[in-house]
Motif scaffolding. Structure first.
Motif, PDB file in Angstrom:
ATOM      1  N   LEU A 156       0.851  -1.192   0.000  1.00  0.00           N
ATOM      2  CA  LEU A 156       0.000   0.000   0.000  1.00  0.00           C
ATOM      3  C   LEU A 156       0.886   1.240   0.000  1.00  0.00           C
ATOM      4  CD1 LEU A 156      -2.851   1.263   0.332  1.00  0.00           C
ATOM      5  CD2 LEU A 156      -2.471   1.174   2.797  1.00  0.00           C
ATOM      6  N   PRO A 157       1.002   1.959  -1.141  1.00  0.00           N
ATOM      7  CA  PRO A 157       1.850   3.153  -1.190  1.00  0.00           C
ATOM      8  C   PRO A 157       1.338   4.234  -0.242  1.00  0.00           C
ATOM      9  CG  PRO A 157       1.257   2.402  -3.407  1.00  0.00           C
ATOM     10  CD  PRO A 157       0.384   1.654  -2.450  1.00  0.00           C
ATOM     11  N   VAL A 158       2.221   4.773   0.582  1.00  0.00           N
ATOM     12  CA  VAL A 158       1.870   5.805   1.556  1.00  0.00           C
ATOM     13  C   VAL A 158       2.811   6.989   1.377  1.00  0.00           C
ATOM     14  CG1 VAL A 158       1.690   6.382   3.993  1.00  0.00           C
ATOM     15  CG2 VAL A 158       1.026   4.091   3.204  1.00  0.00           C
ATOM     16  N   ASN A 159       2.260   8.140   1.004  1.00  0.00           N
ATOM     17  CA  ASN A 159       3.047   9.356   0.836  1.00  0.00           C
ATOM     18  C   ASN A 159       3.350   9.938   2.216  1.00  0.00           C
ATOM     19  OD1 ASN A 159       4.090  11.900   0.297  1.00  0.00           O
ATOM     20  ND2 ASN A 159       2.736  12.285  -1.423  1.00  0.00           N
ATOM     21  N   SER A 160       4.610   9.846   2.631  1.00  0.00           N
ATOM     22  CA  SER A 160       4.984  10.264   3.985  1.00  0.00           C
ATOM     23  C   SER A 160       4.871  11.765   4.198  1.00  0.00           C
ATOM     24  CB  SER A 160       6.421   9.814   4.287  1.00  0.00           C
ATOM     25  OG  SER A 160       7.337  10.405   3.381  1.00  0.00           O
ATOM     26  N   ARG A 161       4.725  12.517   3.126  1.00  0.00           N
ATOM     27  CA  ARG A 161       4.575  13.963   3.272  1.00  0.00           C
ATOM     28  C   ARG A 161       3.229  14.314   3.904  1.00  0.00           C
ATOM     29  NH1 ARG A 161       5.059  18.377  -1.714  1.00  0.00           N
ATOM     30  NH2 ARG A 161       4.571  20.240  -0.492  1.00  0.00           N
ATOM     31  N   TYR A 162       2.220  13.488   3.614  1.00  0.00           N
ATOM     32  CA  TYR A 162       0.872  13.793   4.075  1.00  0.00           C
ATOM     33  C   TYR A 162       0.324  12.788   5.090  1.00  0.00           C
ATOM     34  CZ  TYR A 162       1.101  16.681  -0.133  1.00  0.00           C
ATOM     35  OH  TYR A 162       1.485  17.580  -1.079  1.00  0.00           O
ATOM     36  N   LEU A 163       0.859  11.578   5.125  1.00  0.00           N
ATOM     37  CA  LEU A 163       0.260  10.531   5.936  1.00  0.00           C
ATOM     38  C   LEU A 163       1.287   9.840   6.821  1.00  0.00           C
ATOM     39  CD1 LEU A 163      -1.864   8.770   3.153  1.00  0.00           C
ATOM     40  CD2 LEU A 163      -2.754  10.301   4.926  1.00  0.00           C
ATOM     41  N   THR A 164       0.801   9.333   7.942  1.00  0.00           N
ATOM     42  CA  THR A 164       1.586   8.409   8.762  1.00  0.00           C
ATOM     43  C   THR A 164       0.830   7.081   8.781  1.00  0.00           C
ATOM     44  OG1 THR A 164       0.461   9.049  10.815  1.00  0.00           O
ATOM     45  CG2 THR A 164       2.466  10.265  10.213  1.00  0.00           C
ATOM     46  N   SER A 165       1.556   5.991   8.995  1.00  0.00           N
ATOM     47  CA  SER A 165       0.913   4.681   9.032  1.00  0.00           C
ATOM     48  C   SER A 165       1.324   3.939  10.297  1.00  0.00           C
ATOM     49  CB  SER A 165       1.284   3.857   7.794  1.00  0.00           C
ATOM     50  OG  SER A 165       2.665   3.540   7.794  1.00  0.00           O
ATOM     51  N   SER A 166       0.428   3.081  10.762  1.00  0.00           N
ATOM     52  CA  SER A 166       0.720   2.255  11.929  1.00  0.00           C
ATOM     53  C   SER A 166      -0.038   0.936  11.779  1.00  0.00           C
ATOM     54  CB  SER A 166       0.307   2.967  13.219  1.00  0.00           C
ATOM     55  OG  SER A 166      -1.079   3.272  13.203  1.00  0.00           O
ATOM     56  N   ALA A 167       0.378  -0.048  12.557  1.00  0.00           N
ATOM     57  CA  ALA A 167      -0.225  -1.376  12.472  1.00  0.00           C
ATOM     58  C   ALA A 167      -1.278  -1.541  13.554  1.00  0.00           C
ATOM     59  CB  ALA A 167       0.846  -2.452  12.610  1.00  0.00           C
ATOM     60  N   ALA A 168      -2.314  -2.326  13.227  1.00  0.00           N
ATOM     61  CA  ALA A 168      -3.369  -2.629  14.194  1.00  0.00           C
ATOM     62  C   ALA A 168      -3.964  -3.984  13.834  1.00  0.00           C
ATOM     63  CB  ALA A 168      -4.434  -1.536  14.182  1.00  0.00           C
ATOM     64  N   LYS A 169      -4.990  -4.390  14.563  1.00  0.00           N
ATOM     65  CA  LYS A 169      -5.719  -5.619  14.283  1.00  0.00           C
ATOM     66  C   LYS A 169      -7.201  -5.296  14.174  1.00  0.00           C
ATOM     67  CE  LYS A 169      -2.565  -9.044  14.763  1.00  0.00           C
ATOM     68  NZ  LYS A 169      -2.345 -10.176  13.842  1.00  0.00           N
ATOM     69  N   VAL A 170      -7.864  -5.913  13.181  1.00  0.00           N
ATOM     70  CA  VAL A 170      -9.316  -5.800  13.032  1.00  0.00           C
ATOM     71  C   VAL A 170      -9.851  -7.212  12.831  1.00  0.00           C
ATOM     72  CG1 VAL A 170     -11.226  -4.949  11.639  1.00  0.00           C
ATOM     73  CG2 VAL A 170      -9.240  -3.482  12.049  1.00  0.00           C
ATOM     74  N   GLY A 171     -10.644  -7.688  13.791  1.00  0.00           N
ATOM     75  CA  GLY A 171     -11.161  -9.038  13.686  1.00  0.00           C
ATOM     76  C   GLY A 171     -10.066 -10.084  13.636  1.00  0.00           C
ATOM     77  N   GLY A 172      -8.952  -9.817  14.291  1.00  0.00           N
ATOM     78  CA  GLY A 172      -7.829 -10.737  14.294  1.00  0.00           C
ATOM     79  C   GLY A 172      -6.959 -10.662  13.062  1.00  0.00           C
ATOM     80  N   LYS A 173      -7.290  -9.795  12.090  1.00  0.00           N
ATOM     81  CA  LYS A 173      -6.526  -9.653  10.862  1.00  0.00           C
ATOM     82  C   LYS A 173      -5.600  -8.442  10.947  1.00  0.00           C
ATOM     83  CE  LYS A 173      -8.810 -13.032   8.938  1.00  0.00           C
ATOM     84  NZ  LYS A 173      -8.166 -14.330   8.629  1.00  0.00           N
ATOM     85  N   PRO A 174      -4.391  -8.533  10.365  1.00  0.00           N
ATOM     86  CA  PRO A 174      -3.502  -7.360  10.341  1.00  0.00           C
ATOM     87  C   PRO A 174      -4.151  -6.223   9.563  1.00  0.00           C
ATOM     88  CG  PRO A 174      -2.341  -9.375   9.694  1.00  0.00           C
ATOM     89  CD  PRO A 174      -3.789  -9.716   9.715  1.00  0.00           C
TER      90      PRO A 174
END
Length: 360
Positions: free
Chosen positions: A300-318
Motif C-alpha cells: 500500500l503506497p503511503v506518501n509520507s509527506r501527508y500521511l503516517t501509518s501504523s499497524a493494528a488488528k481488526v477481527g484478528g486480521k492485520p
C-alpha cells in the motif's frame, strides 16, 4: 533427466493451454531454455496474426479530439467520457498510479498452473510502502517499459440502496454498529465494477527509456520480453455518510481483493529483474524485497509527506491505519477472506478503528 517439451507443445501453450499436461507446464515455467522458446513462439504467432489481419488502424486520440470539438452543443447528460486508452495513458503518467502498478507487478509468488494464466499473487494482508515526495517523482512510468491494455473499468456510480449494491457486486453490505459522534443519518451507496488489465513488458521500450535517462538496462532474462501480467480487482461498494456541506464524514468500503497472473514467466524471474530497473528508488526496492516473496501481501503506497501509518488488528486480521499529518482524516484498511475492507473519514484513528471492529 527430463527432456524439454517439443516446439509443438510450446505453441500449444499459446493456442490451447488447457491441452498441455501439468508436468510440461511446470517444466516450462521454471526452465530458461523453454521460456526462450516460448517467447520465440509468441513472436512467430504475432507475426502471423499481423499478416492475416485486415484491421484498419486509426489515430483514436486525434479522432476523439475532432469528435469533441463540438461537445458544447451536446447536453451534459449525454456527453461521453474520453476513450479508455486516453484516460489510462494519463493515469500511467501519475506517480501514484505508477507506484501502485509497480508494486502490484512485484507482489507475487511461485506459480501454479491454471488454464493459460499462472496465478502469481493473491491478497491476504496489506502492508504499507513508505514513499517520500522525491520517491513519487522518481518512480518509473509504467508506459515507458511496456503497454497496458484495459479490458474492463471500475465505472463507479451511485445506486439506489444497500440491496442494489449487494446484488451488483455479490458482496455482503457492511453494517455499522454505532456511528461516531458527529456522523448522522442514512448513507448513500456507490458501486464499482471489476477492473481487468493486461500489462505487456517490452525490452525494446525499456531500453529506449533507460538510454534516454543515461542509464543501462539490465539484460532481460529469457522469456521476459513480451511476457504479460494480468491484473484484476473488484467489484466493490461503499456506504457514504455526508456532512451538511457535502463532504464525506464516513466511508465504509468493501471490494474483491486484487490478484495478479502471469503468461508464463515465474514470479521470481520477473521480481528480481523489475527490482533492478532504472528509476525505482533504492529505498522503495528495499521495502518491496522485504515482503514481496510471500505472494500474499499487497503493498500500500503511503506518501509520507501527508500521511503516517501504523499497524493494528481488526477481527484478528492485520490492518494498516493511515492518519493525515494535520489529524483531520484517518482510515484503516485490511484484507479478510479475499476481500479488501476500508473505513475512513473526518475522524480520529481511534474512531475509524472502533467502527471497523464493530462492523457486522
Amino acid at each position: 533427466m527430463r527432456r524439454h517439451p517439443t516446439d509443438g507443445t510450446l505453441r500449444r501453450l499459446l493456442d490451447e493451454p488447457a491441452g498441455v499436461a501439468d508436468a510440461d507446464r511446470e517444466h516450462v515455467a521454471g526452465c530458461p531454455v523453454c521460456l526462450s522458446g516460448l517467447a520465440a513462439a509468441r513472436a512467430d504467432a504475432a507475426v502471423a496474426a499481423d499478416a492475416l489481419s485486415t484491421e484498419v488502424t486509426a489515430d483514436v486520440d486525434a479522432a476523439w479530439q475532432r469528435l469533441t470539438a463540438g461537445a458544447a452543443a451536446v447536453p451534459p447528460a449525454v456527453q461521453v467520457a474520453p476513450p479508455r486508452r486516453a484516460r489510462w495513458r494519463a493515469a500511467l503518467r501519475s506517480p501514484v498510479i505508477a507506484a501502485a502498478g509497480v508494486v502490484a507487478l512485484l507482489a507475487g509468488a511461485g506459480a501454479a498452473a491454471a488454464a493459460d494464466w499462472l496465478p502469481i499473487f493473491r491478497t491476504e494482508r496489506i502492508a504499507p510502502v513508505t514513499l517520500t515526495q522525491a520517491d513519487l517523482v522518481a518512480l518509473p512510468d509504467l508506459s515507458a517499459y511496456g503497454d497496458l491494455r484495459v479490458s474492463s473499468e471500475p465505472n463507479v456510480r451511485p445506486v439506489a440502496g444497500a440491496s442494489t449494491a449487494a446484488q451488483l457486486t455479490g458482496l455482503a453490505v457492511p453494517r455499522v454498529g454505532e456511528l461516531p459522534r458527529g456522523v448522522t443519518g442514512e448513507p448513500t451507496y456507490q458501486v464499482g465494477d471489476r477492473v481487468t488489465a493486461v500489462y505487456t513488458f517490452s525490452a525494446a521500450k525499456a531500453a529506449q527509456t533507460a538510454t534516454a535517462a543515461g542509464e543501462t538496462l539490465p539484460t532481460p532474462p529469457p522469456g521476459l520480453d513480451g511476457s504479460q501480467f494480468r491484473l484484476t480487482a473488484g467489484p466493490g461498494m461503499a456506504a457514504v455518510w455526508t456532512e451538511a456541506r457535502g463532504v464525506p464524514a464516513l466511508v465504509v468500503a468493501r471490494a474483491v481483493a486484487p490478484a495478479a497472473y502471469s503468461s508464463g514467466v515465474p514470479f521470481a524471474t520477473a521480481r528480481d529483474y523489475l527490482l533492478k530497473l532504472p528509476g525505482l528508488p533504492a529505498d522503495v526496492a528495499a521495502q518491496l524485497r522485504a515482503f514481496s516473496g510471500d505472494g500474499t501481501t499487497l503493498p500500500l503506497p503511503v506518501n509520507s509527506r501527508y500521511l503516517t501509518s501504523s499497524a493494528a488488528k481488526v477481527g484478528g486480521k492485520p490492518a494498516t491505519v493511515l492518519t493525515s499529518r494535520d489529524g483531520a482524516l484517518a482510515g484503516v484498511v485490511w484484507a479478510d477472506a479475499g476481500v479488501i475492507n476500508a473505513v475512513a473519514g473526518s475522524l480520529s484513528a481511534d474512531e475509524v478503528l472502533s467502527v471497523a471492529r464493530e462492523l457486522r
